[in-house]
Design a protein around this motif. Structure first.
Motif, PDB file in Angstrom:
ATOM      1  N   GLY A   1       0.782  -1.234   0.000  1.00  0.00           N
ATOM      2  CA  GLY A   1       0.000   0.000   0.000  1.00  0.00           C
ATOM      3  C   GLY A   1       0.812   1.280   0.000  1.00  0.00           C
ATOM      4  O   GLY A   1       0.274   2.353   0.241  1.00  0.00           O
ATOM      5  N   ARG A   2       2.128   1.187  -0.242  1.00  0.00           N
ATOM      6  CA  ARG A   2       2.981   2.386  -0.266  1.00  0.00           C
ATOM      7  C   ARG A   2       3.932   2.294  -1.446  1.00  0.00           C
ATOM      8  O   ARG A   2       4.261   1.199  -1.889  1.00  0.00           O
ATOM      9  CB  ARG A   2       3.852   2.452   1.007  1.00  0.00           C
ATOM     10  N   THR A   3       4.431   3.450  -1.918  1.00  0.00           N
ATOM     11  CA  THR A   3       5.525   3.371  -2.888  1.00  0.00           C
ATOM     12  C   THR A   3       6.734   2.818  -2.138  1.00  0.00           C
ATOM     13  O   THR A   3       6.993   3.208  -0.986  1.00  0.00           O
ATOM     14  CB  THR A   3       5.878   4.749  -3.477  1.00  0.00           C
ATOM     15  N   ILE A   4       7.472   1.936  -2.787  1.00  0.00           N
ATOM     16  CA  ILE A   4       8.574   1.290  -2.055  1.00  0.00           C
ATOM     17  C   ILE A   4       9.663   2.297  -1.690  1.00  0.00           C
ATOM     18  O   ILE A   4      10.425   2.095  -0.756  1.00  0.00           O
ATOM     19  CB  ILE A   4       9.166   0.088  -2.825  1.00  0.00           C
ATOM     20  N   GLY A   5       9.717   3.413  -2.413  1.00  0.00           N
ATOM     21  CA  GLY A   5      10.702   4.452  -2.106  1.00  0.00           C
ATOM     22  C   GLY A   5      10.450   5.138  -0.770  1.00  0.00           C
ATOM     23  O   GLY A   5      11.295   5.890  -0.293  1.00  0.00           O
ATOM     24  N   SER A   6       9.296   4.902  -0.149  1.00  0.00           N
ATOM     25  CA  SER A   6       9.055   5.484   1.177  1.00  0.00           C
ATOM     26  C   SER A   6       9.556   4.562   2.289  1.00  0.00           C
ATOM     27  O   SER A   6       9.557   4.944   3.452  1.00  0.00           O
ATOM     28  CB  SER A   6       7.563   5.790   1.366  1.00  0.00           C
ATOM     29  N   PHE A   7       9.984   3.357   1.947  1.00  0.00           N
ATOM     30  CA  PHE A   7      10.589   2.465   2.944  1.00  0.00           C
ATOM     31  C   PHE A   7      12.069   2.811   3.104  1.00  0.00           C
ATOM     32  O   PHE A   7      12.794   2.909   2.105  1.00  0.00           O
ATOM     33  CB  PHE A   7      10.480   0.998   2.510  1.00  0.00           C
ATOM     34  N   GLN A   8      12.491   2.965   4.342  1.00  0.00           N
ATOM     35  CA  GLN A   8      13.896   3.321   4.554  1.00  0.00           C
ATOM     36  C   GLN A   8      14.833   2.234   4.034  1.00  0.00           C
ATOM     37  O   GLN A   8      15.931   2.530   3.570  1.00  0.00           O
ATOM     38  CB  GLN A   8      14.163   3.606   6.029  1.00  0.00           C
ATOM     39  N   ALA A   9      14.385   0.985   4.091  1.00  0.00           N
ATOM     40  CA  ALA A   9      15.234  -0.102   3.578  1.00  0.00           C
ATOM     41  C   ALA A   9      15.579   0.149   2.121  1.00  0.00           C
ATOM     42  O   ALA A   9      16.666  -0.199   1.659  1.00  0.00           O
ATOM     43  CB  ALA A   9      14.522  -1.445   3.727  1.00  0.00           C
ATOM     44  N   VAL A  10      14.673   0.759   1.387  1.00  0.00           N
ATOM     45  CA  VAL A  10      14.906   1.012  -0.039  1.00  0.00           C
ATOM     46  C   VAL A  10      15.579   2.368  -0.247  1.00  0.00           C
ATOM     47  O   VAL A  10      16.553   2.489  -0.992  1.00  0.00           O
ATOM     48  CB  VAL A  10      13.573   0.925  -0.821  1.00  0.00           C
ATOM     49  N   LYS A  11      15.070   3.399   0.446  1.00  0.00           N
ATOM     50  CA  LYS A  11      15.627   4.726   0.173  1.00  0.00           C
ATOM     51  C   LYS A  11      17.051   4.852   0.696  1.00  0.00           C
ATOM     52  O   LYS A  11      17.856   5.602   0.130  1.00  0.00           O
ATOM     53  CB  LYS A  11      14.710   5.847   0.687  1.00  0.00           C
ATOM     54  N   HIS A  12      17.376   4.107   1.738  1.00  0.00           N
ATOM     55  CA  HIS A  12      18.765   4.150   2.213  1.00  0.00           C
ATOM     56  C   HIS A  12      19.725   3.544   1.192  1.00  0.00           C
ATOM     57  O   HIS A  12      20.858   3.995   1.049  1.00  0.00           O
ATOM     58  CB  HIS A  12      18.884   3.465   3.577  1.00  0.00           C
ATOM     59  N   LEU A  13      19.274   2.519   0.473  1.00  0.00           N
ATOM     60  CA  LEU A  13      20.123   1.975  -0.598  1.00  0.00           C
ATOM     61  C   LEU A  13      20.393   3.063  -1.639  1.00  0.00           C
ATOM     62  O   LEU A  13      21.520   3.217  -2.129  1.00  0.00           O
ATOM     63  CB  LEU A  13      19.452   0.775  -1.269  1.00  0.00           C
ATOM     64  N   CYS A  14      19.360   3.822  -1.956  1.00  0.00           N
ATOM     65  CA  CYS A  14      19.528   4.885  -2.961  1.00  0.00           C
ATOM     66  C   CYS A  14      20.454   5.977  -2.424  1.00  0.00           C
ATOM     67  O   CYS A  14      21.311   6.500  -3.151  1.00  0.00           O
ATOM     68  CB  CYS A  14      18.170   5.461  -3.352  1.00  0.00           C
ATOM     69  N   ALA A  15      20.297   6.316  -1.145  1.00  0.00           N
ATOM     70  CA  ALA A  15      21.164   7.334  -0.537  1.00  0.00           C
ATOM     71  C   ALA A  15      22.622   6.870  -0.547  1.00  0.00           C
ATOM     72  O   ALA A  15      23.537   7.652  -0.829  1.00  0.00           O
ATOM     73  CB  ALA A  15      20.717   7.614   0.895  1.00  0.00           C
ATOM     74  N   GLU A  16      22.832   5.585  -0.270  1.00  0.00           N
ATOM     75  CA  GLU A  16      24.208   5.058  -0.270  1.00  0.00           C
ATOM     76  C   GLU A  16      24.827   5.148  -1.665  1.00  0.00           C
ATOM     77  O   GLU A  16      25.995   5.492  -1.827  1.00  0.00           O
ATOM     78  CB  GLU A  16      24.226   3.600   0.211  1.00  0.00           C
ATOM     79  N   MET A  17      24.030   4.850  -2.671  1.00  0.00           N
ATOM     80  CA  MET A  17      24.550   4.948  -4.040  1.00  0.00           C
ATOM     81  C   MET A  17      24.929   6.395  -4.355  1.00  0.00           C
ATOM     82  O   MET A  17      26.003   6.659  -4.900  1.00  0.00           O
ATOM     83  CB  MET A  17      23.510   4.439  -5.043  1.00  0.00           C
ATOM     84  N   ALA A  18      24.045   7.326  -4.010  1.00  0.00           N
ATOM     85  CA  ALA A  18      24.323   8.740  -4.294  1.00  0.00           C
ATOM     86  C   ALA A  18      25.545   9.214  -3.505  1.00  0.00           C
ATOM     87  O   ALA A  18      26.373   9.976  -4.022  1.00  0.00           O
ATOM     88  CB  ALA A  18      23.104   9.593  -3.940  1.00  0.00           C
ATOM     89  N   ALA A  19      25.658   8.748  -2.272  1.00  0.00           N
ATOM     90  CA  ALA A  19      26.772   9.195  -1.419  1.00  0.00           C
ATOM     91  C   ALA A  19      28.110   8.689  -1.954  1.00  0.00           C
ATOM     92  O   ALA A  19      29.145   9.337  -1.792  1.00  0.00           O
ATOM     93  CB  ALA A  19      26.548   8.712   0.015  1.00  0.00           C
ATOM     94  N   GLU A  20      28.102   7.535  -2.612  1.00  0.00           N
ATOM     95  CA  GLU A  20      29.324   7.016  -3.223  1.00  0.00           C
ATOM     96  C   GLU A  20      29.618   7.731  -4.544  1.00  0.00           C
ATOM     97  O   GLU A  20      30.760   8.038  -4.879  1.00  0.00           O
ATOM     98  CB  GLU A  20      29.190   5.512  -3.492  1.00  0.00           C
TER      99      GLU A  20
END
Lengths: 388, 357
Positions: B247-266
């Motif tokens: 019932g949510r966009t998966i990008g609102s889950f920290q488990a998913v958005k943190h992966l994206c943040a880690e990629m951007a941070a690298e």
């Protein structure tokens, strides 16, 4: 991209070098003989409090990231101590400059810059860490004063500080972000108790502070009553800029290379071990990336995301540099107390432990990832849970 | 002092990105890859209208006379859409070899052709840079080449070959005795095994030209990975904002958005490293080899991290041929191994600063 120094900047670099050379005797060994005198000298020459207006005891120069970087580089190269950098100077002063009244600026900034007044920061509470806005220390009106009760934690230098800048709840009936005020008070006010908080390093780098009906004039509020959350965010912005500073990381890598090229195991230098050498090279690439990223954030308007990642990446990298130093020392890396075999006064182990605290403090790594994904990548926030 | 792209460089990026969107959409890449095309002359001709083949070639020879930073920006744009082009061999390495070691006659013969995109060139420098495998290695004597060269870049069906012999000397040859495709994971660029048997060749004057070719290749491969990794991160973020589960966009889950943040941070600090390495290639020659090595090795590492993580954010669909994310995954994988994997390159980085024998 134009990385050549203008003649003005090249002359500035020469000037910093000449200064450090002329005052060698005062900073030999990396620590100033007379800390307050050194601070005065640095301010007078524009190497500390550089952009703080003269009216408030600073040097009064225009902000210039490149000159700031040149100063940092030359001080590192000379092994010279920087100016004082407590939470008063690095966080309260910029906050007052942005949000304080004229009277507050004139009263508090000059003695803070000169080192007469040491400050501590009263933000986190046992129940308000990452969720800082949940803080419960209350300030109840009593005539022209507040009576403050509650407690703070992770308060560095509380035992040495004469003053605290503190977040308190003045409006308990308002939504949590709107009921907070930012107040200044003296640490010798009756009703304040400081208890050292010993950490895994064996030292008490932090304290707990307890307040029982601490009387503080309402006039000591900065930025307006109920506006403390906005004021605090100004301060945190300055704190995050300080954590993960690439100049400090570069200096630490330099020490690590020195260690690896001088220490030997069975007569072989550590750098001659290909596994350690490879790990060093991996970290060097990261240190260079953060260095150039730092240069970019100073001069590139499109570097928004580059700025957001500095605290997360820089603190993690510092931790990894310390970890490699410990590994490279092998069994010697265990030693921590004074003794004939101790290296660098146990600094690498201390860094390894303390820096884990910096990964957590000032906005945890996980909070940083929320910020990067939400503000940097435009991803949705975690849905709010209903507040109790 | 300014650590930022100039207005011209930003415009170059924008116009390349725009043109490549039309010239090299995923359908075109897929056709190139699946049908085993040796080259995509339509894409190269389209890019020639922007001057890309002559990007680094001097204006007197019909090129744009731009530097390594512009070449890195172009490589980033090509990597972003996994474009099948001979950019590295034809537009960067062969012109550099001719500039450093070619006679004025050789330069006049080839550079205008290459700049116009009318001729293409392949480059075989794998053995002296990354090490010889399976008995490969080319020897040169009396104007003849013998032996085999593996992993030749952009060497399928070209008009000119730049070949390094075992000792690091560079030679120009028109063709090899035999050229066999070396199909690898990345079907968007062709690698070739070249065999020489008394093949006539013209020697180029040496003066360490091979080291410069190596540094240029490392920077371009790093920039290509930067672009491909950027595209993978952007696709992962876009997908996570759209895909709904629980019932949510998966990008609102920290488990998913943190992966994206880690990629951007690298990725974001790595961009500054690539820019600096490219800048140093032209303006700080003392630092250039070390910076090129670090850019190559570091982008290989974070490229691998982003390739797998961005795929993971997509869930099962990320694995499918239908989505096509694998072209980026494999492009990054190939850039990592080509001309020295990260361990090999870091060893050279250590040697360059006197930290290894």
């Amino acid at each position: 991209m134009d990385l050549t120094l203008t003649p003005e900047l090249a002359a500035f670099r020469d000037e910093v070098r000449a200064f450090l050379d002329a005052h060698k005797a005062e900073h030999e060994g990396g620590a100033p003989k007379d800390p307050k005198g050194w601070q005065r000298l640095l301010i007078d020459n524009g190497y500390a409090a550089r952009t703080i207006p003269r009216a408030y005891g600073g040097f009064g120069a225009e902000p210039d990231g490149l000159k700031a970087r040149i100063i940092a580089e030359e001080f590192i190269a000379a092994g010279a101590p920087r100016g004082m950098s407590g939470q008063g100077i690095s966080m309260l002063v910029p906050t007052l400059l942005e949000m304080g009244t004229e009277e507050q600026k004139r009263r508090w900034i000059p003695p803070t810059l000169s080192g007469e007044i040491i400050w501590c920061q009263g933000y986190s509470e046992p129940g308000a860490g990452s969720d800082l806005a949940n803080l419960q220390t209350k300030a109840v009106e009593d005539g022209d004063d507040f009576l403050i009760s509650g407690s703070k934690i992770w308060t560095s230098t509380a035992a040495q500080a004469q003053m605290m800048f503190c977040l308190v709840r003045t409006e308990p009936d308002k939504p949590k972000h709107e009921g907070i005020s930012y107040v200044l008070f003296a640490m010798d006010t009756p009703g304040i108790e400081v208890r050292p908080l010993k950490t895994m390093t064996g030292q008490a780098e932090f304290n707990e502070v307890f307040f029982t009906d601490v009387r503080v004039p309402q006039a000591n509020v900065v930025g307006g009553r109920g506006r403390g959350w906005q004021v605090a965010n100004t301060t945190l912005k300055h704190e995050r800029g300080m954590l993960g500073d690439p100049n400090a990381t570069e200096a630490r890598l330099k020490s690590l290379i020195e260690l690896m090229t001088t220490e030997t195991v069975d007569g072989q230098r550590i750098i001659d071990n290909p596994i350690f050498r490879d790990r060093l090279m991996q970290l060097q690439a990261r240190v260079l990336s953060m260095k150039f990223n730092g240069l970019r954030t100073m001069t590139d308007d499109t570097a928004g995301l580059a700025r957001l990642v500095v605290k997360l990446q820089g603190c993690e990298l510092n931790h990894q540099v310390a970890a490699l130093a410990i590994d490279a020392l092998g069994e010697l890396g265990i030693l921590y107390q004074d003794g004939p075999h101790l290296r660098a006064k146990g600094r690498w182990q201390w860094n390894y432990m303390f820096d884990l605290g910096l990964i957590i403090g000032g906005g945890t790594a996980q909070i940083q990832k929320n910020i990067i994904s939400e503000r940097g990548l435009g991803m949705p926030r975690e849905p709010k849970t209903v507040e109790a | 002092m300014r650590f930022a792209l100039s207005e011209d460089q930003t415009m170059l990026q924008d116009s390349l990105n725009r043109a490549l969107g039309d010239l090299s959409p995923l359908e075109r890449v897929r056709r190139f890859a699946d049908e085993g095309e040796a080259a995509a002359p339509d894409i190269w001709a389209g890019l020639a209208e922007l001057g890309l083949p002559g990007l680094t070639i001097a204006e007197e020879h019909g090129g744009l006379g731009l530097g390594m930073l512009e070449a890195a920006l172009a490589a980033e744009a090509l990597g972003r859409v996994v474009a099948p082009t001979p950019f590295l061999g034809s537009a960067v390495l062969a012109p550099l070899a001719l500039k450093l070691g070619g006679s004025s006659a050789q330069q006049a013969r080839w550079l205008p052709q290459l700049a116009a995109g009318k001729a293409t060139a392949g480059v075989a420098i794998s053995e002296p840079v990354a090490g010889a495998r399976d008995g490969a290695g080319v020897t040169a004597s009396a104007g003849r080449l013998n032996g085999k060269a593996l992993f030749a870049l952009d060497a399928a069906g070209v008009d000119l070959l730049v070949v390094a012999d075992r000792a690091g000397g560079l030679h120009l040859a028109h063709s090899a005795e035999a050229a066999e495709p070396m199909p690898g994971i990345d079907a968007t660029r062709r690698l070739t095994e070249l065999n020489f048997a008394d093949t006539p060749a013209e020697a180029l004057a040496s003066n360490q030209a091979l080291d410069r070719l190596r540094d240029a290749a490392w920077i371009v491969l790093a920039a290509d990975t930067l672009g491909a990794a950027e595209a993978m991160l952007a696709k992962a973020v876009a997908y996570a904002k759209e895909r709904r589960q629980f019932g949510r966009t998966i990008g609102s889950f920290q488990a998913v958005k943190h992966l994206c943040a880690e990629m951007a941070a690298e990725l974001e600090p790595a961009r500054a490293l690539v820019w600096y390495a490219a800048y140093a290639f032209d303006h700080a020659p003392d630092e250039a080899p070390l910076m090129a090595a670090h850019a190559k090795a570091h982008l290989s590492e974070i490229g691998r991290f982003i390739a797998r993580t961005a795929t993971e954010v997509h869930g099962g669909i990320g694995m499918t041929d239908l989505l096509g994310l694998h072209y980026w995954f494999k492009r990054i994988g190939q850039n990592r191994q080509l001309l020295g994997g990260p361990e090999k390159v870091r060893e050279i980085a250590a040697r360059l600063q006197g930290l290894a024998a």
